[in-house]
Write an enzyme that holds these catalytic residues in place. Sequence first.
Site, PDB file in Angstrom:
ATOM      1  N   SER A  60     -24.436  -5.708  23.105  1.00  0.00           N
ATOM      2  CA  SER A  60     -24.411  -4.553  22.201  1.00  0.00           C
ATOM      3  C   SER A  60     -24.076  -4.970  20.774  1.00  0.00           C
ATOM      4  CB  SER A  60     -23.374  -3.532  22.674  1.00  0.00           C
ATOM      5  OG  SER A  60     -23.515  -3.266  24.038  1.00  0.00           O
TER       6      SER A  60
HETATM    7  N1  SAH Z   1     -20.893  -5.853  27.542  1.00  0.00           N
HETATM    8  C1  SAH Z   1     -22.065  -6.649  27.731  1.00  0.00           C
HETATM    9  C2  SAH Z   1     -23.307  -5.802  27.586  1.00  0.00           C
HETATM   10  C3  SAH Z   1     -24.346  -6.143  28.587  1.00  0.00           C
HETATM   11  S1  SAH Z   1     -25.676  -5.003  28.750  1.00  0.00           S
HETATM   12  C4  SAH Z   1     -22.049  -7.843  26.802  1.00  0.00           C
HETATM   13  O1  SAH Z   1     -21.080  -8.012  26.033  1.00  0.00           O
HETATM   14  O2  SAH Z   1     -22.969  -8.654  26.864  1.00  0.00           O
HETATM   15  C5  SAH Z   1     -25.213  -4.088  30.183  1.00  0.00           C
HETATM   16  C6  SAH Z   1     -25.097  -4.856  31.474  1.00  0.00           C
HETATM   17  O3  SAH Z   1     -24.834  -3.907  32.512  1.00  0.00           O
HETATM   18  C7  SAH Z   1     -26.350  -5.613  31.900  1.00  0.00           C
HETATM   19  O4  SAH Z   1     -26.034  -6.957  32.052  1.00  0.00           O
HETATM   20  C8  SAH Z   1     -26.726  -4.969  33.242  1.00  0.00           C
HETATM   21  O5  SAH Z   1     -27.255  -5.890  34.187  1.00  0.00           O
HETATM   22  C9  SAH Z   1     -25.386  -4.428  33.712  1.00  0.00           C
HETATM   23  N2  SAH Z   1     -25.439  -3.350  34.708  1.00  0.00           N
HETATM   24  C10 SAH Z   1     -26.287  -2.284  34.776  1.00  0.00           C
HETATM   25  N3  SAH Z   1     -26.010  -1.533  35.866  1.00  0.00           N
HETATM   26  C11 SAH Z   1     -24.930  -2.105  36.480  1.00  0.00           C
HETATM   27  C12 SAH Z   1     -24.181  -1.809  37.659  1.00  0.00           C
HETATM   28  N4  SAH Z   1     -24.456  -0.751  38.450  1.00  0.00           N
HETATM   29  N5  SAH Z   1     -23.150  -2.624  37.983  1.00  0.00           N
HETATM   30  C13 SAH Z   1     -22.843  -3.709  37.225  1.00  0.00           C
HETATM   31  N6  SAH Z   1     -23.536  -4.056  36.118  1.00  0.00           N
HETATM   32  C14 SAH Z   1     -24.565  -3.272  35.747  1.00  0.00           C
END
Ligand code: SAH
Length: 213
Positions: A60
Amino acid sequence: MASQAMRLAMVRKLEAQGVKDPGVLQALRTVERHRFVDSALANQAYEDTSLPIGMGQTISKPNVVARMLELLCQGRDQPLGRVLEIGTGCGYQAALLSHLSREVYSMERVRSLHERARENLRGMQLSNLHLLFGDGMPGFPRGAPYAAIIAAAGGEGLPSAWVDQLAVGGRLVAPAIGDAGQQRLIVIDKTRTGVVRSELEAVMFVPLKSGIA
Ligand code: SAH
């Protein structure tokens, strides 16, 4: 050191945009965002932009991360207690949370991202950060109750397990579809007498998905 100067400049910009929480600002100064993105993108790591982290997912924008962390820490002058993060992604926000909390559980449903995050975080000595591979929809009951829950992926609604696993006095910050059908930041406060829900600004997060990949 060039990356430190760029990081401090990024934090100054965030302050100019209104980020105030001293703990959040200090964590943003400390965690080296460029270590969490592909080396080909490292030169963009301190711009206020989201970046691809593989598997169709993104890290993000710093101002969105700062906003969500400020909401989590609002009204507290102590570090947060136990925190659950849904969506480890590259591990950047998890590293920030580890500076702001006593204990962090961070779940990721995509195995290759979970492993990449482990790699990125190696050597950072964040002993209070626990990376978990699995679907975060049911939360992580073993660590409950949580002082804070934060999600970086948004679905139609907020899984009731997350609200159940929140401590009294705890706060959940996550994107979800709001009343007008648009994805918004949602804040849920659990009080002694019930749950208080607030809908904040429109946001654009990757979808929350069920199961593992
Ligand atoms: N905070 C992260 C943002 C990653 S984007 C950073 O600093 O990089 C959001 C992430 O949520 C993705 O990697 C995606 O695979 C994960 N995600 C989506 N649904 C999910 C679920 N049900 N359980 C765990 N992770 C999930």
